[in-house]
Design an enzyme around this catalytic site. Structure first.
Site, PDB file in Angstrom:
ATOM      1  CG  HIS A 189      -3.173  -7.217  -3.129  1.00  0.00           C
ATOM      2  ND1 HIS A 189      -2.761  -6.963  -4.321  1.00  0.00           N
ATOM      3  CD2 HIS A 189      -2.821  -6.051  -2.038  1.00  0.00           C
ATOM      4  CE1 HIS A 189      -1.672  -6.037  -4.241  1.00  0.00           C
ATOM      5  NE2 HIS A 189      -1.782  -5.461  -2.838  1.00  0.00           N
ATOM      6  CD  GLU A 222      -3.756  -4.253   0.657  1.00  0.00           C
ATOM      7  OE1 GLU A 222      -2.903  -3.313   0.888  1.00  0.00           O
ATOM      8  OE2 GLU A 222      -4.034  -4.100  -0.720  1.00  0.00           O
ATOM      9  CG  ASP A 232      -3.075   0.244  -1.685  1.00  0.00           C
ATOM     10  OD1 ASP A 232      -2.196  -0.101  -0.909  1.00  0.00           O
ATOM     11  OD2 ASP A 232      -3.435  -0.202  -2.560  1.00  0.00           O
ATOM     12  CG  HIS A 257      -0.550   1.245  -5.013  1.00  0.00           C
ATOM     13  ND1 HIS A 257       0.449   1.632  -5.625  1.00  0.00           N
ATOM     14  CD2 HIS A 257      -0.235   0.344  -4.130  1.00  0.00           C
ATOM     15  CE1 HIS A 257       1.523   0.877  -5.304  1.00  0.00           C
ATOM     16  NE2 HIS A 257       1.075   0.092  -4.284  1.00  0.00           N
TER      17      HIS A 257
END
Length: 264
Positions: A22, A50, A52, A65
């Site tokens: 993440h 993962e 953003d 993010h």
């Protein structure tokens, strides 16, 4: 472990558990969502991360993010009101700057990237980078917004993996009568996996019955964001297909202990 149905997209074809870092792996010294953190995950053997994506005012897809830049980076304001020439100067700490999506896909060509599109302004810049890098087989498009997710899928010229947005998941999880359940499945017709928290407000979200139900429908189940080894074991025993974690080191240890680590 069930195969969750035969994946029709390359992103999900793995043959084992999907271990996903993440926002990379910080090694307790690097900022999340930095190139250094992504490279640390790769060094651990992770093949999935993962992240953003937002966009600058001039349409550059950047890894970030929050909309507003954090204090102390040498620049203030909302990223979508700043040009890339300025955003690129922001310092995240530990010698790291804000990377672009293209930086990430180019620097780690074997990494598969789960992209959370954070704003409508980031849709076209994200699509443009995927097209330019021909990265369709190694990205998954997700978003808390169904509208953003579906618009990105429509703009892409090739099929990519996709995970359900919050609206689709809520429709499925709350569906009771037959008609409601049919509507919920229609909401999820174009998704390949569901990515769920293990619990929400103390209530279990991922259960053995739900995992079986999604598998029966050919969807994989990924749990987020799981940092405790005992919870990782519990979810793996439920037959989840993947785990998203901030503690890539601990997830790796858990999978090694279970004989399920193959470089993620």
């Amino acid at each position: 472990m069930s195969d969750g149905g035969a994946p029709t997209v390359e992103f999900l074809r793995h043959g084992g558990r999907i271990a996903m870092a993440h926002r990379g792996f910080t090694s307790f010294r690097l900022p999340m969502n930095s190139m250094g953190a992504f490279q640390e995950a790769a060094k651990l053997g992770f093949r999935y991360i993962e992240t953003d994506v937002r966009a600058t005012r001039d349409g550059v897809a950047v890894i970030l993010h929050d909309r507003r830049l954090a204090p102390g980076v040498g620049l203030s304001g909302a990223v979508d009101r700043l040009d890339w020439r300025d955003v690129r100067k922001a310092q995240l700490g530990a010698g790291q700057s804000i990377p672009t999506l293209e930086d990430l896909l180019t620097a780690l060509p074997d990494m598969r990237v789960n992209i959370d599109i954070k704003a409508a302004s980031a849709i076209e810049p994200t699509v443009n980078v995927i097209e330019r890098c021909n990265a369709h087989n190694r990205v998954l498009i997700g978003s808390f917004s169904e509208r953003r997710r579906r618009r990105a899928l429509r703009l892409l010229t090739k099929r990519v993996a996709s995970s359900a947005g919050t609206g689709a998941l809520l429709a499925w999880l709350t569906a009771r009568p037959l008609g409601s359940r049919a509507y919920a499945w229609r909401m999820m017709r174009d998704i390949d996996c569901v990515q769920l928290p293990s619990r929400l407000g103390g209530v279990p979200v991922i259960t053995p019955a739900r995992v079986r139900g999604f598998h029966a429908a050919g969807r994989q189940v990924h749990a987020w964001t799981v940092d405790e080894p005992d919870v990782m074991h519990t979810l793996l025993d439920m037959d989840v297909d993947g785990i998203i974690t901030d503690r890539a080191d601990l997830l790796r240890d858990v999978l090694i202990a279970r004989g399920e680590w193959d470089g993620a």
